[in-house]
Design a protein around this motif. Structure first.
Motif, short mmCIF file in Angstrom:
data_model
loop_
_atom_site.label_atom_id
_atom_site.label_comp_id
_atom_site.label_asym_id
_atom_site.label_seq_id
_atom_site.Cartn_x
_atom_site.Cartn_y
_atom_site.Cartn_z
N ARG A 1 0.89 -1.01 -0.01
CA ARG A 1 -0.13 0.07 -0.22
C ARG A 1 0.73 1.13 0.04
O ARG A 1 0.69 2.02 -0.74
CB ARG A 1 -0.88 -0.10 1.19
CG ARG A 1 -1.73 1.36 1.30
CD ARG A 1 -2.57 1.40 2.48
NE ARG A 1 -1.37 1.76 3.56
CZ ARG A 1 -1.12 1.50 4.66
NH1 ARG A 1 -2.06 0.26 4.97
NH2 ARG A 1 -0.24 1.33 5.60
N ASP A 2 1.75 1.19 0.81
CA ASP A 2 2.71 2.69 1.03
C ASP A 2 3.91 2.71 -0.27
O ASP A 2 3.74 3.94 -0.77
CB ASP A 2 3.54 2.42 2.15
CG ASP A 2 2.88 2.45 3.47
OD1 ASP A 2 1.39 2.85 3.33
OD2 ASP A 2 3.54 2.05 4.68
N TYR B 1 3.34 5.78 -2.77
CA TYR B 1 4.92 6.33 -3.17
C TYR B 1 4.91 6.77 -4.73
O TYR B 1 5.05 7.83 -5.22
CB TYR B 1 5.93 5.69 -2.52
CG TYR B 1 7.21 6.18 -3.03
CD1 TYR B 1 7.76 7.45 -2.65
CD2 TYR B 1 7.80 5.43 -4.03
CE1 TYR B 1 9.00 7.95 -3.24
CE2 TYR B 1 9.11 6.03 -4.75
CZ TYR B 1 9.69 6.96 -4.18
OH TYR B 1 10.87 7.78 -4.67
N LEU B 2 4.56 5.67 -5.54
CA LEU B 2 4.83 5.61 -6.96
C LEU B 2 3.82 6.50 -7.46
O LEU B 2 3.96 7.36 -8.48
CB LEU B 2 4.71 4.01 -7.34
CG LEU B 2 5.91 3.17 -7.01
CD1 LEU B 2 5.49 2.01 -7.50
CD2 LEU B 2 7.17 3.80 -7.56
N ASP C 1 4.52 9.59 -9.78
CA ASP C 1 4.02 10.08 -10.95
C ASP C 1 3.34 11.37 -11.25
O ASP C 1 3.50 11.90 -12.12
CB ASP C 1 2.83 8.87 -11.46
CG ASP C 1 3.51 7.69 -11.82
OD1 ASP C 1 4.75 7.62 -12.10
OD2 ASP C 1 2.74 6.55 -11.60
N HIS C 2 2.70 11.93 -10.32
CA HIS C 2 1.99 12.97 -10.26
C HIS C 2 3.10 14.21 -10.05
O HIS C 2 3.00 15.19 -10.62
CB HIS C 2 1.18 13.43 -8.77
CG HIS C 2 -0.02 12.58 -9.18
ND1 HIS C 2 -1.11 12.92 -10.09
CD2 HIS C 2 -0.86 11.67 -8.31
CE1 HIS C 2 -2.14 12.02 -9.97
NE2 HIS C 2 -1.96 11.30 -9.01
N ALA C 3 4.43 14.11 -9.18
CA ALA C 3 5.07 14.86 -9.29
C ALA C 3 5.92 15.06 -10.58
O ALA C 3 6.16 16.26 -10.95
CB ALA C 3 6.48 14.52 -8.30
#
Length: 82
Positions: A29-30, A34-35, A39-41
């Motif tokens: 989950r974590d 994070y991934l 991706d958003h960043a």
């Protein structure tokens, strides 16, 4: 690691398999979160719009003060600079 799992299982009155399953579930989950954030960043960075370090650090340095600044608006647009 096996000893630590056994100790935790005994301390929490849970089975070893429960402890391992919880650890795997939380890790997956974590890591997925994070991934997703990464991706958003990356997408945000590729957009060419962002925040200058002056704006970000000015905002962060005001945290916890009575005159705390609101979250800064984007002030960098590499595609529309004049």
């Amino acid at each position: 690691m096996r000893v630590e799992v056994e100790r935790l299982a005994n301390a929490t009155k849970r089975s070893r398999s429960f402890i391992v399953q919880e650890a795997v579930t939380n890790y997956v989950r974590d890591h997925a979160e994070y991934l997703n954030e990464l991706d958003h960043a990356v997408a945000s960075a590729r957009s060419g719009v962002g925040h200058s370090s002056e704006e970000v650090f000015g905002w962060m340095n005001s945290w916890g003060r009575e005159d705390e600044k609101p979250k800064p608006k984007a002030d960098i647009d590499v595609f529309h600079q004049s």
